[in-house]
Scaffold this active site. Sequence first.
Site, PDB file in Angstrom:
ATOM      1  CB  CYS A 150      -1.022   0.061   1.278  1.00  0.00           C
ATOM      2  SG  CYS A 150      -2.196   1.407   1.167  1.00  0.00           S
ATOM      3  CG  ASP A 282      -6.280   7.444  -2.282  1.00  0.00           C
ATOM      4  OD1 ASP A 282      -5.352   7.596  -1.736  1.00  0.00           O
ATOM      5  OD2 ASP A 282      -7.206   6.538  -1.831  1.00  0.00           O
ATOM      6  CG  ASN A 283      -3.234   5.736  -4.283  1.00  0.00           C
ATOM      7  OD1 ASN A 283      -2.794   5.441  -3.156  1.00  0.00           O
ATOM      8  ND2 ASN A 283      -4.386   5.157  -4.877  1.00  0.00           N
TER       9      ASN A 283
HETATM   10  N1  MTE Z   1      -9.977  -1.960  -5.515  1.00  0.00           N
HETATM   11  C1  MTE Z   1     -11.261  -1.444  -5.257  1.00  0.00           C
HETATM   12  N2  MTE Z   1     -12.429  -1.813  -6.053  1.00  0.00           N
HETATM   13  N3  MTE Z   1     -11.629  -0.872  -4.041  1.00  0.00           N
HETATM   14  C2  MTE Z   1     -10.611  -0.524  -2.998  1.00  0.00           C
HETATM   15  O1  MTE Z   1     -11.027   0.155  -2.047  1.00  0.00           O
HETATM   16  N4  MTE Z   1      -8.171  -0.433  -2.626  1.00  0.00           N
HETATM   17  C3  MTE Z   1      -6.795  -0.264  -3.292  1.00  0.00           C
HETATM   18  C4  MTE Z   1      -6.693  -1.555  -4.026  1.00  0.00           C
HETATM   19  N5  MTE Z   1      -7.871  -1.862  -4.786  1.00  0.00           N
HETATM   20  C5  MTE Z   1      -9.256  -0.903  -3.527  1.00  0.00           C
HETATM   21  C6  MTE Z   1      -9.059  -1.624  -4.505  1.00  0.00           C
HETATM   22  C7  MTE Z   1      -5.819  -0.224  -2.458  1.00  0.00           C
HETATM   23  S1  MTE Z   1      -5.288   1.411  -1.860  1.00  0.00           S
HETATM   24  C8  MTE Z   1      -4.975  -1.255  -2.141  1.00  0.00           C
HETATM   25  S2  MTE Z   1      -3.561  -0.809  -1.229  1.00  0.00           S
HETATM   26  C9  MTE Z   1      -5.008  -2.583  -2.719  1.00  0.00           C
HETATM   27  O2  MTE Z   1      -6.147  -2.765  -3.157  1.00  0.00           O
HETATM   28  C10 MTE Z   1      -5.051  -3.509  -1.426  1.00  0.00           C
HETATM   29  O3  MTE Z   1      -5.331  -4.618  -1.905  1.00  0.00           O
HETATM   30  P1  MTE Z   1      -5.567  -6.008  -0.927  1.00  0.00           P
HETATM   31  O4  MTE Z   1      -6.611  -5.388   0.040  1.00  0.00           O
HETATM   32  O5  MTE Z   1      -5.904  -7.261  -1.473  1.00  0.00           O
HETATM   33  O6  MTE Z   1      -4.184  -5.930   0.034  1.00  0.00           O
END
Ligand code: MTE
Length: 886
Positions: A150, A282-283
């Site tokens: 993350c 974000d990000n």
């Molecule tokens: N995809 C969706 N649809 N919704 C989410 O909240 N979170 C993202 C990503 N993909 C997210 C997502 C984030 S910020 C991260 S760091 C990763 O998924 C985490 O994946 P994991 O929960 O399988 O570790």
Amino acid sequence: MTTSTSVGSQQASSEKADAYINTLISLKGDETKYPFPVIEDAKKRIEDVLEIDAKGEDNHVPRDPRLLRLTGAHPFNAEAPLSLLYDTGFLTPAAIHFVRNHGPVPKVQDEEILNWEISIEGMVQNPMVLTLRDLISEFTQYTVPITLVCAGNRRKEQNMVKKGAGFNWGAAGISNSLWTGAMLGDVIRKAKPHRKARFVWMEGADNPANGAYGTCVRLPWVLDPERSIMLAYKQNGCLLEPDHGKPLRVVIPGVIGGRSVKWLKKLIVAETPSTNWYHYFDNKVLPTMVTPEEAKANKEWWKDERYTVYNLNIQSIIVYPENRELMQFKDINSESNETYPVRGFAYNGGGIRVGRVEISLDRGKSWRLAEIDYPEDKYRDAGIFELFGGEVNVCERMSYLCWCFWKIDVKKIELKNAKDIVVRAMDENMCVQPRDMYWNVTSMLNNWWYRVAVQSEENGAIRFEHPVHATKGGNNGGWMDRIKAEGGNILSRTWGEKEGDDNQDENEGGITQAMIDFEMMTNPEKLNIVITKEELSKHSTETDCWFVVNGQVYDGVPYLDEHPGGAQSITLVAGEDATDDFMAIHSDNAKKALAKFHLGALEGSEKTEKAPSNHDSVNLSPTFLEPKKWKKAKLLKREEISPDSRIFSFELEHSEQTSGLPVGQHLFIRYKDSKGLVMRAYTPKSCHRTKGVLEILIKVYFPKGNIPGGRMTMLLENLKIGDHIEVKGPIGEFEYHGYGEFTINKETRKTKSFLMVSGGSGLTPCYQVFKEIVTNPEDSTEVDFYFGNRNKIDILCKEEIDQYVKLKPSTFRVNYVLSSKEAVADQSWKGLTGYIDSGKLDNYAANRKYKDEDFMVLICGPPAMNDGVKEWARRNNVPDKNIFCF
Ligand code: MTE
């Protein structure tokens, strides 16, 4: 692409690899491609829905209780304890893989999996809709070891310096699994992208607060086999767990986890980056000077693609010695060669290999090389083979998509003599982890040297301290918390450690902490301006307030609206020397911010004299507190009301004197010991009418195992009768006047009803207000009070509160909410259980018809609880002006 014929021809190396991998992973993989395999096996791994999730929207998601929840009950964001993650080895089981969810997890039944559809649209010649069945049967399947991280990993360290926009990740927001599925590039190629296309947008089926989660990745990367960007439906040989994207997700190695969209529904090929809310807001790593306020006010920062994060940056982390680990030296003398294996992991982005990992025991003057173990190489060496219904072809590329492990043996005696252990990694592009933190508003990609401090203990033992301890809420447990409490500067050359050689060290280079501070906090053009004390005293009102820090005069007026601690903390020091208070609680960023308001040097002193104290003069004033003066108060009595709660009674200046604290406001207590000054805000238990004494109700945070106790509460706990503390106040934006009338930020308003929510020792401000209401028979204001605690024994002042309920049973309603496992299981407990969340408050809402009323929400608890209540209130259209957090 390699076909199954070549799989056969590589049989010999594949057997070796299978043997290796089967010992490496404990999970059983399926060998059949289609029809769909081992749903039952996948389910066996994590079976139970935890109590905390049972009543919420994620009530269909089984989870491992060992994961540390970082954002309370919902949404689920969690990491494994650092040593558990490391000890588990190269492959992280899904059960303890970190989770980052922005909202509720979509519910997908097993029988829907194969029919799950995704669309491929946008700038393609062949737009199409594919089911997961099509994806598996029409495209080559691969199994790839991939590390996901993350972008917020290690964010808590940045938040300790200055709170940014995100929640507190420790250093375990990283995991590594074998992912099986099709290559995204193969799918996009089939759809035939237009020549001008540059990005692939992705969208999930979840629906968090700002709409479907979506983002994008660069199209040339998608098409590049070195990048191995996948559409995965299996993790470690089992179908995806709900938290990790069941039934289908994108996995983008070497890139921050935020781009690996889970519960994938849509792929859009485009010329420009995604316009999804989460892609914009974000990000990003915004420039370091962009403050939270600026980032909020000026959306253009977020739309600037230059600040978008894709590739991960170089990172190394120390796992052992662990946080709070104790090393004894009973049988070890200075000649001993006994060693300790210092070890941890490292990773990098963009497929670039970690080239070296080094540690230093002398704060970066000299470095030693650690050994690196790259288990990903073993897959590369094993050739091409099949695993979990996918082809493993690591050997066909030269990119590095997984974490590696480092270790170095260090003599224990060297550790004893060191102040700290720091680690840094360098990648094959010779990019090295920086010594300094790059603070940014989202606190992402934090990769300054990972430092474990070495603290001397009794009997010659030493104790190791990591920067922070991963938990939701509180900060306890790392060296950053200790330094902050001591008023040290975390970002200084010695990380705020002042003792011993370090001062010398700083002087050797001719630089002292005071010099660094001076440079940060002054405007060179103002240094020759001298301001007289008379001039200073002319600017000592609420609207025109100058103040002094370290002998320099500052104008507080332009900062009144922006100051995160509220305008009052500035107006209280108008015309005064605020050096102690300012230096005790402000970060370097705040110090730098002060330079803008620098007016000049105060006459007559390099170091300004302290504001005159009235400690020793007899004060016959009817009220005790003075907003601008620290006043001494003597401890008269210490009453233990529970194993960890005390009422401390302090003597006022004469028996007829009252505190002078308006209902709902608080005061500052400060205390200086050999480690420095500590200052905290408290709301007293005694009321504004109580004469002669000031009673403060305090929950003492005792040291627990490896976690040190609360600095201030332990100081108070150790006070002896007759000892003095210093008190200043009142401070606070809320004041209750009676009969439903109150003031917030000087605006007087009225309400018929309060919803009050407190957690633990956050009782006191709400207590002040409801006590005032309940003990006045003519005040008919209604109060619903939710009081969250772990166990029954933790409920402060329960008997007293129950008495108040008897006084006004129809207008004062109390709901105790207990959250510990034992309390939840206790049949004899008749109150509410779990955490104070939307469900419980929705119940309140259903009974109160609050929408028709003019009602106010008052909150005082840990950050996660406060955020949960605010979120609930906003979701129920309660206007922001009707929500107040003490
Ligand atoms: N995809 C969706 N649809 N919704 C989410 O909240 N979170 C993202 C990503 N993909 C997210 C997502 C984030 S910020 C991260 S760091 C990763 O998924 C985490 O994946 P994991 O929960 O399988 O570790």
